[in-house]
Design an enzyme around this catalytic site. Structure first.
Site, short mmCIF file in Angstrom:
data_model
loop_
_atom_site.label_atom_id
_atom_site.label_comp_id
_atom_site.label_asym_id
_atom_site.label_seq_id
_atom_site.Cartn_x
_atom_site.Cartn_y
_atom_site.Cartn_z
CG ASP A 42 -11.77 3.51 -1.25
OD1 ASP A 42 -12.74 4.29 -1.27
OD2 ASP A 42 -11.88 2.30 -1.04
CB THR A 91 -11.76 -3.66 3.59
OG1 THR A 91 -11.71 -2.24 3.68
CG2 THR A 91 -12.78 -4.19 4.59
CE1 TYR A 144 0.09 -5.77 0.33
CE2 TYR A 144 1.26 -4.07 1.55
CZ TYR A 144 1.28 -5.18 0.73
OH TYR A 144 2.47 -5.71 0.31
#
Length: 292
Positions: free
Chosen positions: A73, A188, A190
């Protein structure tokens, strides 16, 4: 349905050898379909590939119909910050850990790419945040984030004191380790670890998550996505906090600085295969269906 005649490839093969393997497989697949491929300049320096154009990301954004990102990601976050302004859609192949954004499994590349090239895909609009630091009215730095903007105490173990304003309204004065300002995409990441809610990607909202606040009543707040967030850094702070966008670098902030965070004008176009489901991703990646 868009026709993808020119496709850009981005990855970080020097970090993960499996990325190079997947990039080479994609090159072979796209060549077999007579699709013009342009390699990201930084990507191409680590793989052996003759006969393919190599260009900076700006050129990829201006000339490609689709950009495929191979990695985790984090790799897609960087590509999003660079390419969102050009409105080129991004498609992620997961070679990282969770892969909320890079949702194609390497073993399914050909099947999923066949679907995409046949028009069987969906496109989501994901907004980014832009953050500015101003000192005595002068711009000291600015950056953007697809996941989150985090104002925090940096290397200091001291609590940070600041004032929060939303659309000009005073919200609170807080002592804490900082504040996470997250998009639905970053909810979804930190922000989730900090106790924030999971937000569906289609929501037009920003969540503010206090980091270890010194009051039991401080809780995450979900606000309108078009809000302007202002933070005044209290002069009582005797250290220099940091402002991070998607965990990159870190802008040093001084006491009495003002921080401005708002929605960026150009959203990211994120492409998914038809089989993609946000809820399935949550089940599989967050372990919702695991039996204890």
């Amino acid at each position: 349905m868009e026709s993808f005649r020119t496709v850009g490839l981005i990855g970080r093969p020097g970090v993960n050898p499996q990325v190079e393997e997947t990039l080479m497989a994609l090159l072979a697949y796209l060549d077999s379909r007579n699709i013009n491929v342009i390699l990201d300049e930084a990507t191409s320096s680590n793989i052996t590939s003759d006969g393919h154009q190599r260009a900076q990301r700006k050129i990829l954004g201006q000339t490609c119909d689709l950009v495929i990102v191979v990695g985790g990601d984090g790799c897609l976050l960087g590509a999003a910050r660079d390419l969102a302004r050009y409105k080129v859609p991004l498609l992620g192949v997961n070679r990282g850990r969770l892969g909320f954004l890079t949702d194609i499994h390497p073993a399914e590349i050909e099947a999923r790419m066949d679907e995409v090239l046949q028009g069987e895909y969906s496109v989501e609009q994901r907004f980014l945040l832009e953050a500015q630091v101003k000192r005595d009215g002068k711009m000291m730095g600015e950056s953007s984030a697809l996941n989150d903007v985090v104002f925090h105490s940096g290397n200091s173990v001291k609590m940070l004191e600041f004032e929060l304003y939303i659309d000009g309204d005073f919200v609170y004065r807080q002592r804490s380790d900082g504040l996470i300002m997250s998009t639905p995409t970053g909810s979804t990441a930190y922000a989730l670890s900090g106790g924030g809610p999971i937000m569906h990607p289609r929501l037009d909202a920003i969540v503010l998550v206090p980091m270890f606040p010194h009051t039991l009543s401080s809780r995450p707040i979900v606000i309108d996505g078009n809000s302007e967030i202002k933070i005044y850094v209290s002069p009582s702070n005797d250290f220099k906090p940091l402002l991070n966008c998607d965990g990159q670098g870190g802008q040093v902030v001084e006491p009495e600085d003002w921080l401005y965070v708002r929605k960026r004008s150009h959203p990211l176009r994120l492409l998914h295969p038809k089989t993609h489901s946000f809820y399935e991703a949550c089940r599989s990646k967050l372990g919702w269906s695991e039996v204890l």
